[in-house]
Design a protein around this motif. Structure first.
Motif, PDB file in Angstrom:
ATOM      1  N   MET A   1      -4.420   1.905   5.196  1.00 15.84           N
ATOM      2  CA  MET A   1      -4.164   3.344   5.019  1.00 15.84           C
ATOM      3  C   MET A   1      -4.232   4.063   6.366  1.00 15.84           C
ATOM      4  O   MET A   1      -3.392   4.906   6.667  1.00 15.84           O
ATOM      5  CB  MET A   1      -5.167   3.956   4.039  1.00 15.84           C
ATOM      6  CG  MET A   1      -5.070   3.435   2.617  1.00 15.84           C
ATOM      7  SD  MET A   1      -3.707   4.127   1.673  1.00 15.84           S
ATOM      8  CE  MET A   1      -4.318   5.766   1.330  1.00 15.84           C
TER       9      MET A   1
ATOM     10  N   SER B   1      -6.824   0.997  -3.519  1.00 17.22           N
ATOM     11  CA  SER B   1      -7.537  -0.284  -3.456  1.00 17.22           C
ATOM     12  C   SER B   1      -7.674  -0.904  -4.845  1.00 17.22           C
ATOM     13  O   SER B   1      -7.537  -2.112  -5.006  1.00 17.22           O
ATOM     14  CB  SER B   1      -8.921  -0.090  -2.829  1.00 17.22           C
ATOM     15  OG  SER B   1      -8.801   0.288  -1.472  1.00 17.22           O
TER      16      SER B   1
ATOM     17  N   CYS C   1      -8.166  -1.232   1.051  1.00 14.66           N
ATOM     18  CA  CYS C   1      -6.968  -0.806   1.777  1.00 14.66           C
ATOM     19  C   CYS C   1      -7.255   0.199   2.892  1.00 14.66           C
ATOM     20  O   CYS C   1      -6.323   0.796   3.432  1.00 14.66           O
ATOM     21  CB  CYS C   1      -5.970  -0.183   0.799  1.00 14.66           C
ATOM     22  SG  CYS C   1      -5.367  -1.330  -0.426  1.00 14.66           S
ATOM     23  N   ASP C   2      -8.528   0.410   3.250  1.00 14.22           N
ATOM     24  CA  ASP C   2      -8.872   1.438   4.228  1.00 14.22           C
ATOM     25  C   ASP C   2      -8.143   1.259   5.559  1.00 14.22           C
ATOM     26  O   ASP C   2      -7.566   2.204   6.090  1.00 14.22           O
ATOM     27  CB  ASP C   2     -10.385   1.480   4.468  1.00 14.22           C
ATOM     28  CG  ASP C   2     -11.148   2.040   3.282  1.00 14.22           C
ATOM     29  OD1 ASP C   2     -10.493   2.507   2.322  1.00 14.22           O
ATOM     30  OD2 ASP C   2     -12.385   2.012   3.312  1.00 14.22           O
TER      31      ASP C   2
ATOM     32  N   TYR D   1      -3.890  11.210  -0.655  1.00 10.20           N
ATOM     33  CA  TYR D   1      -2.806  10.915   0.286  1.00 10.20           C
ATOM     34  C   TYR D   1      -1.461  11.007  -0.404  1.00 10.20           C
ATOM     35  O   TYR D   1      -1.341  10.767  -1.596  1.00 10.20           O
ATOM     36  CB  TYR D   1      -2.988   9.504   0.874  1.00 10.20           C
ATOM     37  CG  TYR D   1      -4.198   9.411   1.760  1.00 10.20           C
ATOM     38  CD1 TYR D   1      -4.106   9.635   3.117  1.00 10.20           C
ATOM     39  CD2 TYR D   1      -5.443   9.132   1.219  1.00 10.20           C
ATOM     40  CE1 TYR D   1      -5.221   9.574   3.930  1.00 10.20           C
ATOM     41  CE2 TYR D   1      -6.577   9.077   2.016  1.00 10.20           C
ATOM     42  CZ  TYR D   1      -6.448   9.296   3.374  1.00 10.20           C
ATOM     43  OH  TYR D   1      -7.559   9.247   4.165  1.00 10.20           O
TER      44      TYR D   1
ATOM     45  N   SER E   1      -5.954   8.629  -4.097  1.00 12.18           N
ATOM     46  CA  SER E   1      -7.084   8.370  -3.203  1.00 12.18           C
ATOM     47  C   SER E   1      -7.042   6.932  -2.688  1.00 12.18           C
ATOM     48  O   SER E   1      -6.388   6.064  -3.285  1.00 12.18           O
ATOM     49  CB  SER E   1      -8.403   8.595  -3.936  1.00 12.18           C
ATOM     50  OG  SER E   1      -8.581   7.597  -4.926  1.00 12.18           O
ATOM     51  N   ARG E   2      -7.775   6.682  -1.597  1.00 11.08           N
ATOM     52  CA  ARG E   2      -7.883   5.320  -1.067  1.00 11.08           C
ATOM     53  C   ARG E   2      -8.479   4.390  -2.114  1.00 11.08           C
ATOM     54  O   ARG E   2      -8.073   3.251  -2.253  1.00 11.08           O
ATOM     55  CB  ARG E   2      -8.778   5.297   0.172  1.00 11.08           C
ATOM     56  CG  ARG E   2      -8.142   5.831   1.402  1.00 11.08           C
ATOM     57  CD  ARG E   2      -9.072   5.682   2.572  1.00 11.08           C
ATOM     58  NE  ARG E   2      -8.502   6.337   3.737  1.00 11.08           N
ATOM     59  CZ  ARG E   2      -8.919   6.178   4.959  1.00 11.08           C
ATOM     60  NH1 ARG E   2      -9.946   5.404   5.204  1.00 11.08           N
ATOM     61  NH2 ARG E   2      -8.338   6.804   5.951  1.00 11.08           N
TER      62      ARG E   2
ATOM     63  N   THR F   1       0.830  -1.202   0.000  1.00  9.88           N
ATOM     64  CA  THR F   1       0.000   0.000   0.000  1.00  9.88           C
ATOM     65  C   THR F   1       0.862   1.250   0.000  1.00  9.88           C
ATOM     66  O   THR F   1       0.618   2.204  -0.753  1.00  9.88           O
ATOM     67  CB  THR F   1      -0.948  -0.014   1.214  1.00  9.88           C
ATOM     68  OG1 THR F   1      -1.770  -1.182   1.131  1.00  9.88           O
ATOM     69  CG2 THR F   1      -1.816   1.234   1.253  1.00  9.88           C
TER      70      THR F   1
END
Length: 195
Positions: A133, A122, A129-130, A156, A117-118, A106
């Motif tokens: 992260m 993912s 991947c929340d 991110y 972005s998340r 990740t």
């Protein structure tokens, strides 16, 4: 009246269900639906729902360091809010913990695609991947970098601490990925799928 061997007063099948629910919920990284748990253990959904609610009340009454919460149409363990400072201290300063393979993958996606972005992370990894992260943010390796102007998604990026931990002066020193990519790279979209 059936007594369990540990004196809880619960019959053994109910105690086994509780044990099995705890074991599964301890390892999941996203909420699990009552239906999926019931199907996995071969018991009625109502029985699973009743047991989960009882467990959640019990953990709250006992003031455990974690909660069992019903969120996003499923159940998952969460750190109790009052313990957030202790967890953050442990993850950041209190203990040097190695990153999991999922965290390393990740972090690599964030490093090479930032700001990202998340959802995009993912999509690239092919799994949600929340949780990973959040852990990387808590450890100070990645941070929020504003919102995507088109989608509004939170973006991110890596931090100075990330560079420090990897012994890099800048992101320009990250190794080139080209030697590790497949020869037929033409025709791949942002997620690595063929177009």
């Amino acid at each position: 009246m059936n007594q369990s061997t540990d004196g809880t007063g619960e019959d053994p099948p109910r105690e086994r269900l509780r044990r099995d629910l705890e074991a599964v919920l301890m390892v999941v990284d996203q909420p699990v639906a009552e239906y999926d748990l019931a199907r996995a253990f071969g018991v009625p959904v109502e029985e699973v729902a009743e047991r989960l609610r009882a467990m959640a009340r019990e953990y709250t009454e006992q003031e455990r360091g974690f909660d069992l919460r019903e969120v996003a149409e499923g159940w998952r363990f969460y750190t109790r809010p009052e313990c957030a400072d202790a967890v953050e201290h442990f993850l950041r300063d209190g203990h040097e913990v190695r990153l999991t393979q999922a965290a390393l993958e990740t972090m690599a996606v964030v490093a090479y695609r930032q700001p990202v972005s998340r959802g995009r992370v993912s999509a690239v990894r092919g799994v949600n991947c929340d949780g990973v992260m959040r852990t990387l943010v808590l450890r100070g390796l990645i941070e929020e970098a504003g919102n995507d102007p088109e989608s509004g998604a939170l973006l991110y990026r890596t931090t100075g601490y990330f560079l420090e931990r990897l012994g890099l002066r800048s992101l320009d020193e990250l190794p080139d990925l080209a030697p590790f990519l497949p020869d037929d790279i033409e025709g791949l979209d942002d997620t690595g799928e063929h177009t």
